[in-house]
Design an enzyme around this catalytic site. Sequence first.
Site, mmCIF file in Angstrom:
data_model
loop_
_atom_site.group_PDB
_atom_site.id
_atom_site.type_symbol
_atom_site.label_atom_id
_atom_site.label_comp_id
_atom_site.label_asym_id
_atom_site.label_seq_id
_atom_site.Cartn_x
_atom_site.Cartn_y
_atom_site.Cartn_z
ATOM 1 N N ARG A 131 0.821 -1.428 -0.018
ATOM 2 C CA ARG A 131 0.118 -0.044 0.057
ATOM 3 C C ARG A 131 0.865 1.188 -0.157
ATOM 4 O O ARG A 131 0.647 2.062 -0.855
ATOM 5 C CB ARG A 131 -0.701 -0.083 1.230
ATOM 6 C CG ARG A 131 -1.915 0.960 1.257
ATOM 7 C CD ARG A 131 -2.644 0.573 2.438
ATOM 8 N NE ARG A 131 -2.673 -0.696 2.896
ATOM 9 C CZ ARG A 131 -3.716 -1.619 2.910
ATOM 10 N NH1 ARG A 131 -4.992 -0.941 2.487
ATOM 11 N NH2 ARG A 131 -3.593 -2.710 3.030
ATOM 12 N N THR A 132 1.703 1.421 0.890
ATOM 13 C CA THR A 132 2.525 2.690 1.300
ATOM 14 C C THR A 132 3.312 2.652 -0.234
ATOM 15 O O THR A 132 3.588 3.986 -0.654
ATOM 16 C CB THR A 132 3.332 2.475 2.294
ATOM 17 O OG1 THR A 132 2.387 2.523 3.473
ATOM 18 C CG2 THR A 132 4.132 3.917 2.602
ATOM 19 N N LYS A 161 23.925 -9.626 2.243
ATOM 20 C CA LYS A 161 25.366 -9.605 1.900
ATOM 21 C C LYS A 161 26.027 -9.031 3.089
ATOM 22 O O LYS A 161 27.382 -8.864 2.772
ATOM 23 C CB LYS A 161 25.583 -8.852 0.666
ATOM 24 C CG LYS A 161 25.176 -9.791 -0.621
ATOM 25 C CD LYS A 161 25.243 -8.814 -1.986
ATOM 26 C CE LYS A 161 24.270 -9.380 -2.979
ATOM 27 N NZ LYS A 161 24.176 -8.468 -4.059
ATOM 28 N N ARG A 199 11.316 2.993 4.228
ATOM 29 C CA ARG A 199 10.651 2.237 4.896
ATOM 30 C C ARG A 199 11.867 1.304 5.817
ATOM 31 O O ARG A 199 12.637 0.836 4.996
ATOM 32 C CB ARG A 199 9.551 1.411 4.600
ATOM 33 C CG ARG A 199 9.011 0.393 5.875
ATOM 34 C CD ARG A 199 7.770 -0.301 5.551
ATOM 35 N NE ARG A 199 6.717 0.934 5.503
ATOM 36 C CZ ARG A 199 5.396 0.642 5.555
ATOM 37 N NH1 ARG A 199 4.907 -0.520 5.554
ATOM 38 N NH2 ARG A 199 4.455 1.464 5.718
ATOM 39 N N HIS A 214 5.265 6.824 11.138
ATOM 40 C CA HIS A 214 4.805 6.703 10.021
ATOM 41 C C HIS A 214 3.934 8.037 9.590
ATOM 42 O O HIS A 214 2.877 8.153 9.539
ATOM 43 C CB HIS A 214 3.705 5.673 9.894
ATOM 44 C CG HIS A 214 3.520 5.035 8.497
ATOM 45 N ND1 HIS A 214 4.043 5.765 7.369
ATOM 46 C CD2 HIS A 214 2.676 4.065 8.157
ATOM 47 C CE1 HIS A 214 3.573 5.070 6.477
ATOM 48 N NE2 HIS A 214 2.931 4.039 6.498
#
Lengths: 336, 450
Positions: free
Chosen positions: A84-85, A112, A134, A162
């Site tokens: 969604r975001t 890695k 994010r 957020h």
Amino acid sequence: MKGSGVRGQGSVGVREEGRAAAPTPLTALENRHLLGIAELSAEEIRLILDTADAMKEIGERPIKKVPTLRGKTVVNLFFEASTRTRTSFEIAEKRLSADTLNIAASASSVVKGETLADTVRNLEAMAPDVIVMRHTSSGACHLLARICRARVVNAGDGTHEHPTQALLDAFTIRQHKGRIEGLKVAIVGDLLHSRVLRSNLLLLNKLGAHVVACAPPTLQPVGLARMGAKPTSSIDEAVHEADVVMMLRIQLERMHGHFFPSLREYYRLFALTPARVRRAKPDVIIMHPGPMNRGVEIDSDVADGPYSVILAQVANGVAVRMAVLYLLAGGSEGAG
Amino acid sequence: MLGSTIDKNTAMKLLLKNGRVVDPVNDRDGTYDVLIEDGIVTRIDRDAAVDAGVTIFEMPEGAVICPGLIDMHVHLREPGQEHKETVATGVASAVAGGFTAVACMPNTSPINDNASVTELILDRSAQANLARVYPIGAVSVGQKGEQLAELAELRDAGCVAFSDDGRPVATALLMRRALEYAGMLGLLVVDHCEDPTLKGDGVAHEGYYASLLGLRGIPGEAEELMVERDVTLAGMTKAAVHIAHMSTRGSLRAVRDGKARGVRVTCEVTPHHVTLTDEALVDYDTNVKMNPPLRDAADRDALIEGLRDGTIDAIATDHAPHHADEKAVEFDHAPFGIVGLETCVPLMLDRLVHGGVISMRRFVELLSVNPARLLKITGGSLAAGQSADITVLLPDLEVVVDRAKLQSKSKNMPFDGWRLRGGVGATFVGGRLVYCNTGVPALAAWTRNH
């Protein structure tokens, strides 16, 4: 933090000092990054929401594109799964004509053994204008802002903030209620692990709403009252006469941390059911940041019912993110 | 560092002239001259006559001469983590911070749970030849909490106490046995107190700031539960237990109650827990991530009160070097700990002595007398016949903490740029000038003397 003792200012990048009082009305954000609602003034929040009003109109045109960010590069750097975001940011960027690049970093560099700092320095070598990130760790965007030249937009950091979610929630509330000040907002669900809660608490308090936050004591953060919410473990009390009810997602894995015995019991005590909605004001709106667990924290009848504005939230997300990107990177001088 | 350049000339006579001698054990606080011959304090006198061949160290205005400071809780990282610190860089940091002796925790790689590791540390210390190094051996094999390490062998090799520091002594049964067995050897068990299940995967003090910042909490009660366990077991076994880096008011209460009913419990606090609170988390600076975490203001104030009223026995730095790369990561992923040897004296003089919390005498008790007594090691006194382990303090020196100037191999600490009142003038170990603060004009001549 040199010499500042306990509390360093300015770690979030460039907080310009000695700057003249902001002109009225405000036309720009003070910080070059959007790390959280914590850094925004009430006036800046209103500026973003007002700008989003204009952006929403662009999304209703037949040609949903303006050249505002033409020639700018925006990197969507996601260390945590998100549909969604990420898509919301991507659509917002495209409508503003930015060049966008999506990186799902969890699977590549981290495995890695590359550090966040090195990943970002490599990206920076390609001169992006904005990095939307994010990350699973709280404060990761602050770390990013300390080391990179690009503007940073926090798309969710751990259990911290957020900010664009809170902004789109505020936009949605304002759209339906015409105001935020004085409203009773109930936030119900996993408060402890929710960055949506933290950003919303900051924002709603700055704009003068009254917030009641409801969860079992196991899922209430220490200091919740000081954070600006009236704590309760009774959803009936929380929802009573509420103008807005905001439900938060419950994650199944929380059961293993002894936060509650079972989803069945959680539903019985804390789910938003049609009967509980009737305790709220007749014109209540029901919100959820998604993704929803139907039948756990919210009944389908409520989620899909007449009071639900959940899909409006999603639609508004694009306009709000356009507004944020425009205000951070859309200035002709591009500096700040 | 002057230590390595000093040769047999230590067979000389030194006179520390006209300093304020603060020596609580011998109840001395006044202006004296201290004569040192062949590394031993031989006379403490007023206006001592000066023989030919005596090198004179004229004390600057306001200087305090005290028994050498002892840090009973450091991590020297050798063997195994030499990229963070070595014994050599650790003791260089110690003497620059005014410490003539340090006790180093066993969580090296391999763990100091057998004589060969202890001997390696002592060998490195002999090569460095700066501060004295007293290893603390592991309580359990591999610090795993399953089986007692060979404590007598560790003692015979040179360990002065036992600890599973970095983690608690895992079970009540093991702690009971460790206390009984170490009690037979006459040595202290030092416990890092935290209930592992209550601590969980926390990274910061469970309180308002951690909530605000979305950091997983470590409640103060995680520490307190285990302090209470240890006090109970020390009472049961009649053995001595020492609580490492105590950080909460509840722990302090448990220690105070234990002492009141005659339990042999002692405790230490760190300079950072006395100076900072969890409010410092707001920038997500990984240099304020330590374990135990910075607590709230009420805890900090209680610790200060414990220093004032005598409940707290020692100040120890928990010097925990980490490489810059290890700290330049997300807060969640950064290792716990900060370096502390070189900031302890300025912080504690500024906050505690100038802050009116404690006297200079009590300062010396907390940083020299009591650590020596608890670990049963030399030092803590300036009586004639004692080895001349001496710290010269300059209580009014204006100090600006500078990360770049630290002698420690690691620079992980949050005090860079802090302006503090009080610092170290010089450090003598066995009558040798091993550190001299050459930034102080009055001391610049000392290095030529020596």
